[in-house]
Scaffold this motif. Sequence first.
Motif, PDB file in Angstrom:
ATOM      1  N   ARG A  19      -2.151   7.390  -2.908  1.00  8.73           N
ATOM      2  CA  ARG A  19      -1.244   6.135  -2.340  1.00  8.73           C
ATOM      3  C   ARG A  19       0.153   6.554  -1.876  1.00  8.73           C
ATOM      4  O   ARG A  19       0.718   6.285  -1.018  1.00  8.73           O
ATOM      5  CB  ARG A  19      -1.273   4.998  -3.257  1.00  8.73           C
ATOM      6  CG  ARG A  19      -0.795   3.768  -2.747  1.00  8.73           C
ATOM      7  CD  ARG A  19      -0.716   2.686  -3.584  1.00  8.73           C
ATOM      8  NE  ARG A  19      -2.405   1.929  -3.677  1.00  8.73           N
ATOM      9  CZ  ARG A  19      -2.748   1.050  -4.441  1.00  8.73           C
ATOM     10  NH1 ARG A  19      -2.264   0.660  -5.409  1.00  8.73           N
ATOM     11  NH2 ARG A  19      -4.132   0.756  -4.134  1.00  8.73           N
ATOM     12  N   SER A  79       8.240  -6.111   0.526  1.00  2.04           N
ATOM     13  CA  SER A  79       7.059  -6.143   1.254  1.00  2.04           C
ATOM     14  C   SER A  79       5.969  -6.901   0.932  1.00  2.04           C
ATOM     15  O   SER A  79       5.641  -6.808  -0.242  1.00  2.04           O
ATOM     16  CB  SER A  79       6.909  -4.881   2.015  1.00  2.04           C
ATOM     17  OG  SER A  79       6.305  -4.144   1.170  1.00  2.04           O
ATOM     18  N   HIS A  80       5.132  -7.330   1.704  1.00  4.30           N
ATOM     19  CA  HIS A  80       3.975  -7.819   1.880  1.00  4.30           C
ATOM     20  C   HIS A  80       2.919  -6.820   1.020  1.00  4.30           C
ATOM     21  O   HIS A  80       2.329  -7.270  -0.095  1.00  4.30           O
ATOM     22  CB  HIS A  80       3.077  -8.398   2.831  1.00  4.30           C
ATOM     23  CG  HIS A  80       3.863  -9.452   3.515  1.00  4.30           C
ATOM     24  ND1 HIS A  80       4.502 -10.686   2.967  1.00  4.30           N
ATOM     25  CD2 HIS A  80       4.002 -10.143   4.870  1.00  4.30           C
ATOM     26  CE1 HIS A  80       5.082 -11.387   3.678  1.00  4.30           C
ATOM     27  NE2 HIS A  80       4.811 -11.199   4.857  1.00  4.30           N
ATOM     28  N   ARG A  81       2.735  -5.544   1.384  1.00  5.57           N
ATOM     29  CA  ARG A  81       1.801  -4.902   0.907  1.00  5.57           C
ATOM     30  C   ARG A  81       2.130  -4.452  -0.663  1.00  5.57           C
ATOM     31  O   ARG A  81       1.119  -4.157  -1.411  1.00  5.57           O
ATOM     32  CB  ARG A  81       1.886  -3.412   1.907  1.00  5.57           C
ATOM     33  CG  ARG A  81       0.668  -2.589   1.378  1.00  5.57           C
ATOM     34  CD  ARG A  81       0.431  -1.110   2.039  1.00  5.57           C
ATOM     35  NE  ARG A  81       0.535  -1.670   3.604  1.00  5.57           N
ATOM     36  CZ  ARG A  81      -1.057  -1.667   4.186  1.00  5.57           C
ATOM     37  NH1 ARG A  81      -1.821  -1.434   3.310  1.00  5.57           N
ATOM     38  NH2 ARG A  81      -0.967  -1.867   5.398  1.00  5.57           N
ATOM     39  N   TYR A  82       3.593  -4.032  -0.918  1.00  2.21           N
ATOM     40  CA  TYR A  82       3.785  -3.660  -2.014  1.00  2.21           C
ATOM     41  C   TYR A  82       4.668  -4.443  -3.086  1.00  2.21           C
ATOM     42  O   TYR A  82       4.954  -3.967  -4.348  1.00  2.21           O
ATOM     43  CB  TYR A  82       4.551  -2.275  -2.003  1.00  2.21           C
ATOM     44  CG  TYR A  82       3.704  -1.232  -1.273  1.00  2.21           C
ATOM     45  CD1 TYR A  82       2.484  -0.765  -1.914  1.00  2.21           C
ATOM     46  CD2 TYR A  82       3.922  -0.838  -0.090  1.00  2.21           C
ATOM     47  CE1 TYR A  82       1.646   0.362  -1.439  1.00  2.21           C
ATOM     48  CE2 TYR A  82       3.066   0.219   0.558  1.00  2.21           C
ATOM     49  CZ  TYR A  82       1.891   0.698  -0.187  1.00  2.21           C
ATOM     50  OH  TYR A  82       1.307   1.740   0.394  1.00  2.21           O
ATOM     51  N   GLU A 119       4.873   3.133   5.742  1.00  2.00           N
ATOM     52  CA  GLU A 119       5.429   1.880   5.674  1.00  2.00           C
ATOM     53  C   GLU A 119       6.745   1.999   5.055  1.00  2.00           C
ATOM     54  O   GLU A 119       7.876   1.335   5.331  1.00  2.00           O
ATOM     55  CB  GLU A 119       4.678   0.852   5.315  1.00  2.00           C
ATOM     56  CG  GLU A 119       3.477   0.339   6.312  1.00  2.00           C
ATOM     57  CD  GLU A 119       2.621  -0.700   5.822  1.00  2.00           C
ATOM     58  OE1 GLU A 119       2.995  -1.530   5.068  1.00  2.00           O
ATOM     59  OE2 GLU A 119       1.596  -0.930   6.688  1.00  2.00           O
ATOM     60  N   HIS A 154       0.567   4.718   4.135  1.00  2.00           N
ATOM     61  CA  HIS A 154       0.640   3.985   5.466  1.00  2.00           C
ATOM     62  C   HIS A 154       2.062   4.391   6.200  1.00  2.00           C
ATOM     63  O   HIS A 154       2.182   3.710   7.209  1.00  2.00           O
ATOM     64  CB  HIS A 154       0.478   2.659   5.332  1.00  2.00           C
ATOM     65  CG  HIS A 154      -0.985   2.204   4.744  1.00  2.00           C
ATOM     66  ND1 HIS A 154      -1.956   2.274   5.339  1.00  2.00           N
ATOM     67  CD2 HIS A 154      -1.182   1.666   3.345  1.00  2.00           C
ATOM     68  CE1 HIS A 154      -2.994   2.022   4.512  1.00  2.00           C
ATOM     69  NE2 HIS A 154      -2.424   1.509   3.388  1.00  2.00           N
TER      70      HIS A 154
END
Length: 861
Positions: A21, A232-235, A74, A72
């Motif tokens: 990841r 952030s939304h992802r993490y 990001e 990703h």
Amino acid sequence: MNTPEHLRLADQHALKGHWYRWGCFLADRHWGTVREDYSDSGSAWTYFTHDQARSRAYRWGEDGLAGWCDRHCEQIFAWAFWNGNDPILKERYFGLSNPEGNHGEDVKELYYHVDGTPTSSFMRTVYIYPHREFPYEDLVATNRTIGVHRPEYELIDTGILDENRYFEIEITYAKMNEETVVARASITNRGPEAASIWVLPHLWFRNKWSWRDGSEMPSISKSGKKTLVAESHRYGRVSLEIPDAAEFLFTNNDSNEERLFGQPNETPYVKDAFHRYVVNGEVDAVNPEQTGTKGCAVIPMVLAAGETKEIQCCLGPEKGFPAQKEWAKTLVMREEEADQFYASTAPKDPQKALIQRRALAGLLWSRQYYYFDWDRWGAGDTNQPAPPPGHRTRNSGWSHLHAKDLILMPDGWEYPWFAAWDLAFHCVTCALVDPDFAKFQILLLMREWYMHPNGQIPAYEWAFSDVNPPVHAWSALKIFRDDRDRTGVPDYEFLSKAFHKLLLNFTWWINRKDQLGNNLFEGGFLGLDNIGLFDRNMSLPNGDVLEQSDGTSWMGMYCLNMLSIALELSAHDISYGDVASKFFEHFLYVADALNSSGMWDDEDGFFYDLLRYPSSDEQIKVRSIVGVIPIFAVATISPDQISNLPGFRERVEWFLKHRPGLAKACHETLDVNGRKSSHLSLVPKARIGRILSRVFNEDEFLSPHGVRALSKYYKNRPFSKSIEGTEHLIEYEPGESTTGVFGGNSNWRGPIWMPINYMLVEALREHHAAWGADFNIVLSESSVDTNVGELAEELSRRIISLYEPGADGVLPAQPDSFSQANPNHLMFYEYFDGDTGRGCGASHQTGWTALIANLIAEGSA
């Protein structure tokens, strides 16, 4: 293996963990790429330049110095430095664009990948940063004027590092767990007097919000005195704690439109704010509200001569964030675990162990996030001006391509994009330490979002439709067999997936690259850039066709690789036996065409490309590696494979009986302890001997450090030919290219190339396994017979010697004075001088040059 790193890999493979990841997945360069080019003319190098990179937001990726990011790309962490003298903040490695370099694009920095593990649990690199002003202008101006007949003018040549006036900065990452990493910069002043440096650990988000409405706007803000928090939304909320921070700065990862294009900025706080604050003293450049999408700490320090100082920081989820006392323990523990991981397979010889570990480290550092959606790129973004009409010309037939993956790149700076045949070699080396990731990579470019619907594998982003050698079947087969030999467990699922996709690609080759339907193949440059007398991608006049020795040979090898895969799979599923006979027969047709078409010159004992005119044929009589590649196509069908597949055996026997002319030269039945095996070779034994007598002649192909791509015979005897009034010339050039063919940054007219040498070693070993000590070659400089197995080991030894000290104590690949003073800092070059072994081309090509690790592993097995 039960080392902690092996156990982490097992968890990842079983989907019990997420060790991929986060890692060192950040590109070394993103400016000057095709993805960022929205010009009308396809001028990627001038559309987005190094000078613009500090001020201009990227659309498709990010870059930075020794960076760390999520898979990703990001959320990114990287380092920046300033020595108090440079005109710009050092946020990325500097290099010349292709038009600027006297031999094409080239990074002009010194950095070395020292260590790495597959899960990124431990990663280390070293960066050399001068005390004095970085010689940007000198490097640009001098390389522009010195011309193609001189080597590249490098950082060392400027004198900037004289008297050791530089900082040696060792960057280390150690994962505490899947999500949390400890980062350390260990900075040593190697100079004779005190020197100042500013260290700026950066945290930022890739800009996704400028291109489309409705995209998330993440944020970075300060929390407490020493911590940044990225949300952030992802993490969720991710903390970066930097105990040594003197201050924190904030801005947005948005383009400075005013500097770039003379247009007003939508926000006063833009991408280059930290440069302007630190270097120019513009205090208003950063956000006083201490928030944005990009943040950093500023850590000024003065180091006495010889002094070392460390900066540690930690990045991970805010919840459960580790105490600082655990950081140092993690660094020590992960380094010990990395030592254990490599000790399990390392050779006893310490220099070979060093070479192998450094090569593998470079390969693992080359994993980068690659994002490219051609359809969206071609159409442009809703929040940006529409691209000009010419923009859509490049790769226009590849609108289906949608890449968003971690990929092993050829070179993180010079080639920060995937290359099809390079990747096949990368995977062979990657399989030494991470076979599951190697399998994923070899399958990746054959997935439907990469492979063209017609079966072509994309070559590289500059021209997806260019044709690379079809080596993916060879790579998949080798990975399968090596993995089975190590584990005792055959991975039939992987091999069958590869086989089914390869069938599509094989069919594309048959239908598209055999123009005359005579089993002789074209293909164009086939990855060998300027190997030909002329650009082999060019269309010939008057309907002339260039039938290529290497193109035909690669297809012969492709047939044998597919045959071997089918036979391996038939042990698991007998139905594969039916398709195996198809590849057996196709191979014999290709072999017959190669050996009887006029490509073979019996007087010279060598294969040549064949130029077919409407009413006649002509050999292009240049002895190059294209006439050696036929040797690579070799395979043996074992007695068990023959006996276990009666249908296949019957078909083969019928074919041998009824098509004896096709089989007599390239098929041989061998007796293995009273059992029959079939040995298939594209080149008959007698012809192999004649080719090898040239290959292992030091006046032709054999150098002290490997086999040259072009015979040294042409050093004083250039070959020339006039075509349609244009004179074409080829001569032996052992180092950098003096032509502009394919950008001029590679040269196949004399240097040593690792992948070709590795495949030659492999082929010689295969021939020796079949024919044994009875197959001997009389070399021209010796009357002593030498068997091909001995030739394989001698060639392997010579290649490895590139990175072993000679009698003078100097590494042939790195003869410069800086490398002599720092012999453990290795660079794995794209290719090597055919006379001296000096490294040339891309300096961090631990893509295919990492194959030296395989040679070492196979030699110590």
